[in-house]
Design an enzyme around this catalytic site. Structure first.
Site, PDB file in Angstrom:
ATOM      1  N   GLU A 163       0.799  -1.233   0.000  1.00  0.00           N
ATOM      2  CA  GLU A 163       0.000   0.000   0.000  1.00  0.00           C
ATOM      3  C   GLU A 163       0.829   1.280   0.000  1.00  0.00           C
ATOM      4  OE1 GLU A 163      -2.909  -0.178   3.134  1.00  0.00           O
ATOM      5  OE2 GLU A 163      -3.894  -1.917   2.271  1.00  0.00           O
ATOM      6  N   GLU A 354      -5.216  -8.531   0.711  1.00  0.00           N
ATOM      7  CA  GLU A 354      -5.909  -8.147   1.947  1.00  0.00           C
ATOM      8  C   GLU A 354      -7.374  -7.896   1.629  1.00  0.00           C
ATOM      9  OE1 GLU A 354      -4.485  -4.774   4.165  1.00  0.00           O
ATOM     10  OE2 GLU A 354      -2.401  -5.395   3.979  1.00  0.00           O
TER      11      GLU A 354
END
Ligand code: IFM
Length: 449
Positions: A163, A354
Site C-alpha cells: 500500500e 488483503e
C-alpha cells in the site's frame, strides 16, 4: 461452484502489527518505533512493542493457521530486524527469526508469501532523508537482495511494497502515520516516485538472486468503483472512475499501479499534479515497469457511480447501509468489480492480498467469539469473488486481513480485524466463529459458499 484447483487460501499480517519484540535480538529502530512514542499519535497511547507477541509465539500461531487449513500465509519482514541501520551490517538474529517462521510454515504445509515492506522503515535511514533520499531505492534493493539470498531456498512468493498509497500519503503528506511528515505535494510525489523505483529495483534484485524460480507481485490498495446498475454506460462510468486521478492526494489506484504495470504515469494524474511533478529520467520508468507474475490488491470497499452527462456521478449509499466498526461501508460487489476491471486493464493474475473488516468482538459468556458480521462478510465478499472467477477473471488467491487481532496503526488495539481473537493481556488466542467458517470455505475450496 468451487474455486480453481490450487487456489491459495490464507490470511495476511504485517511485522509491526503483530510481532512485538521490538528491542530484541539486535533489531534496529523503525520509524514506527519512534512515532508511537509521540504523545497523541496513537489511540490511548498504545504501541506495537508487544502487540501479539508473535515473535515468541509464532509456533502456536502457525499451529492455529494449520488448524484453520490455510494453504498460504502472507507476512512481512521487518527491514530494521535484518539491517538495524537500514544498510550495511546484517543482523543474524533477525534472519534467524524469519528462518524459524518460514520453517514452521513449511512444516505445516503453508506456503509463505513474504512482503518485503509493510511500513516499518528503518529509522536510521529516515534520518538520512528516508524515501526522499535519491539513494533510497538502492537501499531497498540491497535489503531485498539480502532477504532473498537468505530465504529463497524455501520462499518463492514475494510482494515488494504494501500500500504505497498509505505509507507515502498517510506517512508523508497527511502526517497520520509514521514518520508523521506533512510534505508539500512535490516532495510527496518525489517520495512516491522513489518508492516505485524501489519496487522496480527490488524486483530486479529478487530475480537476480533467487535460488528458486521466484513469483513476484506488488500489493497496492486496489478498490474498484461499482456501477450502480448493469447498464453498459454505468459499467463504463465505473471503469473510468476506478482508474481516474482527479485529486491532488494519494487516494487513487492508477497513479500507483500504471507505472508498475504499464510503464507510465496516468495522463490525467500528470495534468492534476502539473508542475509539482518531479523531474526524472525516462529510464526510471523502465526500472519501475518490471515484469510481474501477479498483481496483489488490498481491497476493502468502494463506492457506487452511475453515468451522467458530466461523467461518472457518485450515488450515495442509502441511509442505514451496513458499515463496519471502522465505519467502512460493506460493499461485497467490490470483490467482483475489482478483479474484473483490474484484470482487464493490467492483464496479470490477481491475488487479493488483503480484505476484511474490523468488528466489535468480545468473548461471550459461553467462552466463544461470535463474530456473526465477519462470517457474513466472508460469505458475501467471497461469493462475489467466486462470480468474478467464474466470469474468467484470473485470481490465484485470497488472504484475509487479518490472521489475528493486532495493532491497527494510529488506532492502536481499538480495531479487531482478526479471524483469531487475541486477549492482549494474557496473549491467549481463540478461533472466532469466522475462523471456523473460513475453515469450511477452505476445506471445500469455496463450494460451501
Ligand atoms: O491494518 C491495515 C494493514 O496494515 C494495511 N491495510 C489495511 C489494514 C486495515 O486497516
Amino acid at each position: 461452484m468451487s474455486f480453481p484447483k490450487g487456489f491459495v487460501w490464507g490470511a495476511a499480517s504485517a511485522a509491526y502489527q503483530l510481532e512485538g519484540a521490538v528491542y530484541e535480538d539486535g533489531k534496529g529502530f523503525s520509524v514506527w518505533d519512534k512515532f508511537v512514542r509521540q504523545p497523541g499519535k496513537i489511540w490511548n497511547g498504545q504501541t506495537g512493542e508487544v502487540a501479539c507477541d508473535h515473535y515468541h509465539r509464532y509456533q502456536e500461531d502457525v499451529n492455529l493457521m494449520r488448524q484453520i487449513g490455510f494453504t498460504g500465509y502472507r507476512c512481512s519482514i521487518s527491514w530494521p530486524r535484518i539491517l538495524p541501520s537500514g544498510t550495511g551490517k546484517i543482523n543474524a538474529g533477525g534472519l534467524a527469526f524469519y528462518d524459524r517462521l518460514v520453517d514452521a510454515l513449511l512444516e505445516a504445509r503453508i506456503v509463505p508469501y513474504i512482503t518485503l515492506f509493510h511500513w516499518d522503515y528503518p529509522y536510521e535511514l529516515f534520518i538520512r532523508g528516508g524515501w526522499l533520499n535519491p539513494d533510497s531505492p538502492d537501499w531497498f534493493a540491497e535489503y531485498a537482495k539480502i532477504v532473498v539470498e537468505h530465504l529463497s531456498d524455501r520462499v518463492s512468493h514475494w510482494f515488494t511494497l504494501n500500500e504505497p498509497q498509505c505509507f507515502v500519503g498517510l506517512g508523508h503528506l497527511d502526517g497520520q502515520h509514521a514518520p508523521g511528515l506533512k510534505l508539500d505535494i512535490s516532495q510527496f510525489l518525489q517520495v512516491g516516485h522513489n518508492a516505485l523505483l524501489a519496487h522496480g529495483k527490488a524486483v530486479q534484485a529478487i530475480r537476480a538472486n533467487s535460488k528458486t524460480p521466484a513469483r513476484i507481485g506488488y500489493a497496492p490498495q486496489g478498490n474498484a468503483t461499482i456501477p450502480f446498475t448493469l447498464k453498459p454506460e454505468d459499467v463504463e462510468a465505473a471503469r473510468r472512475d476506478t482508474f481516474a486521478v482527479t485529486q491532488r492526494n494519494t487516494w487513487n489506484n492508477a497513479w500507483w499501479i500504471d507505472p508498475v504495470c504499464l510503464g507510465h504515469y496516468p495522463e490525467d494524474g500528470l495534468r492534476v499534479f502539473g508542475d509539482s511533478m518531479p523531474e526524472f529520467p525516462e529510464s526510471d520508468l523502465d526500472i519501475i515497469h518490471q515484469p510481474l507474475d501477479f498483481l496483489g490488491l488490498n481491497t476493502y470497499f468502494g463506492k457506487y457511480v452511475k453515468a451522467s452527462p458530466n461523467g461518472p456521478e457518485e450515488v450515495s449509499l442509502r441511509p442505514g447501509h451496513p458499515i463496519t466498526a471502522f465505519d467502512w461501508p460493506v460493499l461485497p460487489e467490490v470483490l467482483y468489480w475489482t478483479p474484473r476491471f483490474f484484470y482487464e486493464r493490467y492483464q496479470l493474475p490477481l491475488i487479493f492480498a488483503e480484505n476484511g473488516m474490523s468488528n466489535v468482538d468480545w468473548i461471550s459468556v459461553d467462552g466463544k467469539v461470535h463474530d456473526a458480521q465477519r462470517v457474513d462478510y466472508l460469505t458475501l465478499y467471497l461469493r462475489q469473488l467466486q462470480r468474478a472467477v467464474n466470469d474468467g477473471f484470473k485470481v490465484e488467491g485470497y488472504f484475509h486481513w487479518s490472521v489475528m487481532d493486532n495493532f491497527e496503526w494510529s488506532f492502536g488495539f481499538r480495531e479487531r480485524f482478526g479471524l483469531i481473537y487475541v486477549d492482549f493481556e494474557s496473549q491467549k488466542r481463540l478461533l472466532k466463529d469466522s475462523a471456523l467458517w473460513y475453515k469450511e470455505i477452505i476445506a471445500t475450496n469455496g463450494a460451501c459458499l
